[in-house]
Design a protein around this motif. Sequence first.
Motif, mmCIF file in Angstrom:
data_model
loop_
_atom_site.group_PDB
_atom_site.id
_atom_site.type_symbol
_atom_site.label_atom_id
_atom_site.label_comp_id
_atom_site.label_asym_id
_atom_site.label_seq_id
_atom_site.Cartn_x
_atom_site.Cartn_y
_atom_site.Cartn_z
ATOM 1 N N GLY A 196 0.830 -1.207 0.000
ATOM 2 C CA GLY A 196 0.000 0.000 0.000
ATOM 3 C C GLY A 196 0.861 1.251 0.000
ATOM 4 N N GLY A 197 0.416 2.265 -0.735
ATOM 5 C CA GLY A 197 1.128 3.538 -0.720
ATOM 6 C C GLY A 197 2.279 3.624 -1.704
ATOM 7 N N ALA A 198 2.465 2.571 -2.516
ATOM 8 C CA ALA A 198 3.555 2.611 -3.506
ATOM 9 C C ALA A 198 3.124 3.387 -4.748
ATOM 10 C CB ALA A 198 4.004 1.200 -3.871
ATOM 11 N N ALA A 251 4.339 6.349 3.844
ATOM 12 C CA ALA A 251 3.594 7.015 4.924
ATOM 13 C C ALA A 251 3.444 8.504 4.586
ATOM 14 C CB ALA A 251 4.324 6.838 6.249
ATOM 15 N N ARG A 252 4.519 9.077 4.024
ATOM 16 C CA ARG A 252 4.478 10.502 3.677
ATOM 17 C C ARG A 252 3.414 10.758 2.599
ATOM 18 N NH1 ARG A 252 6.123 14.109 0.372
ATOM 19 N NH2 ARG A 252 6.819 12.592 -1.172
ATOM 20 N N ARG A 253 3.369 9.864 1.600
ATOM 21 C CA ARG A 253 2.389 10.035 0.513
ATOM 22 C C ARG A 253 0.952 9.890 1.039
ATOM 23 N NH1 ARG A 253 5.196 6.158 -4.065
ATOM 24 N NH2 ARG A 253 7.078 7.388 -4.377
ATOM 25 N N ARG A 254 0.780 8.928 1.909
ATOM 26 C CA ARG A 254 -0.560 8.687 2.471
ATOM 27 C C ARG A 254 -0.995 9.888 3.315
ATOM 28 N NH1 ARG A 254 -5.260 7.063 1.796
ATOM 29 N NH2 ARG A 254 -6.335 6.262 3.608
ATOM 30 N N HIS A 255 -0.043 10.445 4.067
ATOM 31 C CA HIS A 255 -0.300 11.600 4.914
ATOM 32 C C HIS A 255 -0.773 12.772 4.062
ATOM 33 C CE1 HIS A 255 1.173 14.784 7.879
ATOM 34 N NE2 HIS A 255 0.266 14.100 8.524
ATOM 35 N N LEU A 256 -0.070 12.987 2.960
ATOM 36 C CA LEU A 256 -0.399 14.075 2.041
ATOM 37 C C LEU A 256 -1.808 13.883 1.461
ATOM 38 C CD1 LEU A 256 1.391 16.412 0.987
ATOM 39 C CD2 LEU A 256 1.762 15.056 -1.077
ATOM 40 N N ALA A 286 -16.615 5.563 1.600
ATOM 41 C CA ALA A 286 -16.709 4.748 2.828
ATOM 42 C C ALA A 286 -15.678 3.621 2.858
ATOM 43 C CB ALA A 286 -18.125 4.184 2.969
ATOM 44 N N ILE A 287 -15.301 3.098 1.687
ATOM 45 C CA ILE A 287 -14.341 1.980 1.695
ATOM 46 C C ILE A 287 -12.891 2.451 1.798
ATOM 47 C CG2 ILE A 287 -15.807 0.334 0.443
ATOM 48 C CD1 ILE A 287 -14.000 0.940 -2.059
ATOM 49 N N ARG A 288 -12.648 3.764 1.731
ATOM 50 C CA ARG A 288 -11.259 4.250 1.682
ATOM 51 C C ARG A 288 -10.682 4.599 3.046
ATOM 52 N NH1 ARG A 288 -9.642 2.009 -2.783
ATOM 53 N NH2 ARG A 288 -11.193 2.319 -4.392
ATOM 54 N N THR A 289 -11.424 4.407 4.114
ATOM 55 C CA THR A 289 -10.885 4.778 5.432
ATOM 56 C C THR A 289 -9.786 3.802 5.846
ATOM 57 O OG1 THR A 289 -12.462 3.389 6.604
ATOM 58 C CG2 THR A 289 -13.160 5.649 6.132
ATOM 59 N N GLU A 290 -8.946 4.252 6.794
ATOM 60 C CA GLU A 290 -7.881 3.383 7.316
ATOM 61 C C GLU A 290 -8.498 2.154 7.976
ATOM 62 O OE1 GLU A 290 -4.339 3.840 7.087
ATOM 63 O OE2 GLU A 290 -5.253 5.113 5.572
ATOM 64 N N LEU A 334 2.898 5.457 9.679
ATOM 65 C CA LEU A 334 4.046 4.590 9.399
ATOM 66 C C LEU A 334 3.867 3.243 10.116
ATOM 67 C CD1 LEU A 334 6.827 4.139 8.157
ATOM 68 C CD2 LEU A 334 7.852 5.264 10.122
ATOM 69 N N LYS A 335 3.417 3.308 11.363
ATOM 70 C CA LYS A 335 3.206 2.057 12.113
ATOM 71 C C LYS A 335 2.134 1.201 11.439
ATOM 72 C CE LYS A 335 4.502 3.326 16.754
ATOM 73 N NZ LYS A 335 3.890 4.405 17.514
ATOM 74 N N GLU A 336 1.030 1.855 11.021
ATOM 75 C CA GLU A 336 -0.062 1.101 10.368
ATOM 76 C C GLU A 336 0.430 0.453 9.076
ATOM 77 O OE1 GLU A 336 -3.408 3.717 9.791
ATOM 78 O OE2 GLU A 336 -3.502 4.096 11.953
ATOM 79 N N ILE A 337 1.204 1.208 8.302
ATOM 80 C CA ILE A 337 1.726 0.695 7.031
ATOM 81 C C ILE A 337 2.610 -0.522 7.280
ATOM 82 C CG2 ILE A 337 3.529 1.259 5.314
ATOM 83 C CD1 ILE A 337 2.088 3.811 4.760
#
Length: 229
Positions: A14-16, A155-160, A90-94, A175-178
């Motif tokens: 995820g996040g790549a 993590a940085r991309r997801r944060h953005l 709704a499906i995009r939440t962490e 970062l921990k979740e990833i």
Amino acid sequence: MKGTAPVLTLDGPGGAGKGTISRLVAERLGWHLLDSGALYRLTALAAQRHGVALDDEPGLERLASRLDVVFVAEEQSTRILLEGDDVSRAIRTEQMGDAASRVAALNGVRQGLLQRQRDFRQAPGLVADGRDMGTVVFPEAELKVFLTASPEERARRRHLQLQQAGVDASLSSLLKEIQARDARDMQRSVAPLKPADDAITLDTTSLSIPEVVERLTEWLAQRGLAPAT
Ligand code: DC
């Protein structure tokens, strides 16, 4: 024609950048797009709605094989309907990502979604985004790419992305979740996240999205699957 159209598989953690990149490549070539992660997220959401526990494998398998889902292609996005309701956001939440990674570890669920994924392979071609596209779902794909990026960059991309959507989140907890999700996806016994033996690995940590799209289009062109750029 079903079954014979060329396939580009894009697997990775995820996040790549797989989601955005798959969409852009599919748009550029006029190919179909399979967002297989959405199917696992939809199974998790359907379970929540129908009161099926995340460890009830037979119940989840039944849900997965009968999901009432419609993907509506729109400009720059896809609207997703579950039992007629628009659940695109709704499906995009962490939380749903985490639940998806749990249901995805169950063999019954994966089997229940297999044929539905293969049915996306239609002319003129398919870009398939996921974790096991090249290893399990389309093992005979014409081009397999495994996209990675460092966990910190992901993590940085997801944060953005979350900031842009107006959602507050801390970089360190992301970062921990990833890392937890990567570990679960890589260590599961069925269809673990790993590159296919014949996949090309592309580290996107220091590449821009257009650079990655360019690289993929070049590789497709070299194989006679896309017009030369
Ligand atoms: O790509 P995504 O974040 O939407 O995927 C959500 C979860 O679904 C991910 O943590 C692992 C699982 N998944 C999978 O096991 N196999 C796939 N082909 C796609 C996603």
